[in-house]
Write a protein that holds these residues in place. Structure first.
Motif, PDB file in Angstrom:
ATOM      1  N   GLY A  89      -8.626   2.731   3.229  1.00 46.28           N
ATOM      2  CA  GLY A  89      -7.183   2.551   3.389  1.00 46.28           C
ATOM      3  C   GLY A  89      -6.687   3.196   4.666  1.00 46.28           C
ATOM      4  O   GLY A  89      -5.893   2.596   5.404  1.00 46.28           O
ATOM      5  N   SER A 242       0.727   8.262  -5.147  1.00 42.30           N
ATOM      6  CA  SER A 242       0.952   7.219  -4.157  1.00 42.30           C
ATOM      7  C   SER A 242       1.399   7.846  -2.844  1.00 42.30           C
ATOM      8  O   SER A 242       2.298   8.685  -2.825  1.00 42.30           O
ATOM      9  N   THR A 257       0.989   1.930   5.902  1.00 39.63           N
ATOM     10  CA  THR A 257       0.377   1.394   4.695  1.00 39.63           C
ATOM     11  C   THR A 257       0.735   2.298   3.526  1.00 39.63           C
ATOM     12  O   THR A 257       1.232   3.421   3.725  1.00 39.63           O
ATOM     13  N   ARG A 258       0.473   1.823   2.352  1.00 39.51           N
ATOM     14  CA  ARG A 258       0.608   2.639   1.150  1.00 39.51           C
ATOM     15  C   ARG A 258      -0.695   2.555   0.373  1.00 39.51           C
ATOM     16  O   ARG A 258      -1.333   1.497   0.326  1.00 39.51           O
ATOM     17  N   LEU A 259      -1.074   3.658  -0.222  1.00 38.72           N
ATOM     18  CA  LEU A 259      -2.299   3.684  -1.002  1.00 38.72           C
ATOM     19  C   LEU A 259      -2.161   4.657  -2.154  1.00 38.72           C
ATOM     20  O   LEU A 259      -1.320   5.561  -2.138  1.00 38.72           O
ATOM     21  N   ASP A 260      -2.987   4.447  -3.165  1.00 38.68           N
ATOM     22  CA  ASP A 260      -2.980   5.288  -4.357  1.00 38.68           C
ATOM     23  C   ASP A 260      -4.247   6.128  -4.393  1.00 38.68           C
ATOM     24  O   ASP A 260      -5.346   5.623  -4.127  1.00 38.68           O
ATOM     25  N   TRP A 270      -9.520   6.309  -3.183  1.00 39.62           N
ATOM     26  CA  TRP A 270      -8.371   5.935  -2.368  1.00 39.62           C
ATOM     27  C   TRP A 270      -8.265   4.414  -2.426  1.00 39.62           C
ATOM     28  O   TRP A 270      -9.132   3.707  -1.916  1.00 39.62           O
ATOM     29  N   VAL A 271      -7.206   3.918  -3.034  1.00 40.51           N
ATOM     30  CA  VAL A 271      -7.064   2.483  -3.267  1.00 40.51           C
ATOM     31  C   VAL A 271      -5.839   1.958  -2.514  1.00 40.51           C
ATOM     32  O   VAL A 271      -4.708   2.345  -2.837  1.00 40.51           O
ATOM     33  N   PRO A 272      -6.021   1.092  -1.515  1.00 46.88           N
ATOM     34  CA  PRO A 272      -4.865   0.523  -0.810  1.00 46.88           C
ATOM     35  C   PRO A 272      -3.976  -0.258  -1.775  1.00 46.88           C
ATOM     36  O   PRO A 272      -4.469  -1.077  -2.553  1.00 46.88           O
ATOM     37  N   SER A 273      -2.684  -0.009  -1.748  1.00 43.14           N
ATOM     38  CA  SER A 273      -1.745  -0.720  -2.611  1.00 43.14           C
ATOM     39  C   SER A 273      -0.811  -1.617  -1.823  1.00 43.14           C
ATOM     40  O   SER A 273      -0.011  -2.349  -2.402  1.00 43.14           O
TER      41      SER A 273
END
Length: 291
Positions: A89, A242, A257-260, A270-273
């Protein structure tokens, strides 16, 4: 570099030494660290403020195994190509997909971003030094995949942390320098940048002002997951964090960007949202104000 199994930490006794003596002590410690590519070193396991590299229970062990089994080849390729790996991410924000060796990066905002950098670099086989960050969450870093035996801590560097960082650039892949609100003069910053470039190390500065950083990263907490919705709002357990992250640099337009950051299958991921977006300077200013 091989695994460094001793935690480099200036003792409380060093506080009474002169600047020259402190630097001499640090250089002796750095000299004991094997050079990059040396795999013959072995030593005692690390224990940091009660958290050992072999004794952390819970999700940490699963993280270590997952990184070793699945992520290591990808991280190693970036590590060997002159680019230090970063969390998933974050890589999409950067032109080279990671932190370029020999550069200075400014990081501000949520500490999770620093922890992710520590985890990514040490998991790939690199060595990291953290200066002037006594409250760094080592357990959180471990659960993200950090290898603590490759981490050196200097929580109380004394009156001149920049000099300590300059010395550590000689033997570390990544040096994280907490400036505690200080500003570094342009002339001194240029000298440290030249040293980082010559040694092939990357310097990350935080909590202060540094002119001439190649890349600037800013992370802000955007929300939390696990606390329910509607009538259940505020109940439950924290399951994810987040982050809204933006990157600016000399060679590219600002990106966001935003990620969780969440726990999945026994590990912290780390998961891109939200897809990476390139924004104009005006929009970037509006986002900074809203944050």
């Amino acid at each position: 570099m091989t695994e460094v199994t001793e935690l480099v930490e200036l003792s409380a006794d060093a506080a009474g030494l002169s600047r020259q003596d402190r630097l001499a002590q640090l250089r002796r410690q750095i000299a004991s660290i094997p050079s990059r590519g040396d795999t013959s070193f072995s030593g005692p396991s690390v224990s940091v403020t009660g958290v050992s590299a072999t004794g952390v229970s819970g999700t940490g062990a699963a993280v270590s195994e997952s990184v070793a089994d699945s992520d290591r080849p990808v991280l190693d390729r970036a590590h060997k190509a002159g680019v230090l790996p970063v969390p998933e991410g974050i890589a999409a924000l950067l032109p080279q997909g990671g932190l370029v060796r020999g550069t200075v990066v400014s990081v501000e905002g949520a500490a999770s971003l620093l922890l992710g950098l520590v985890a990514s670099v040490t998991a790939s086989g690199g060595h990291v030094a953290v200066i002037g960050q006594p409250r760094l969450g080592l357990l959180a870093a471990y659960e993200m995949g950090a290898q603590l035996e490759r981490l050196a801590l200097i929580p109380a560097p004394g009156p001149d942390p920049v000099e300590i960082a300059a010395v550590l650039l000689d033997g570390m892949d990544l040096v994280i320098l907490g400036l505690a609100g200080a500003s570094v003069s342009p002339s001194r910053a240029r000298a440290v940048v030249a040293r980082a470039r010559s040694k092939g190390s990357t310097l990350v500065v935080t909590e202060g002002h540094w002119d001439g950083a190649e890349v600037r990263l800013d992370a802000r907490v955007h929300g939390y997951g696990g606390f329910g919705q509607g009538r259940e709002l505020g109940r439950g357990r924290l399951s994810s964090l987040s982050l809204a992250v933006r990157a600016r640099g000399r060679s590219f337009q600002p990106r966001t960007t935003r990620l969780d950051i969440c726990s999945a299958a026994g590990r912290v991921e780390w998961v891109p949202s939200q897809p990476v977006e390139t924004v104009s300077s005006q929009v970037m200013t509006e986002q900074v104000v809203s944050l």
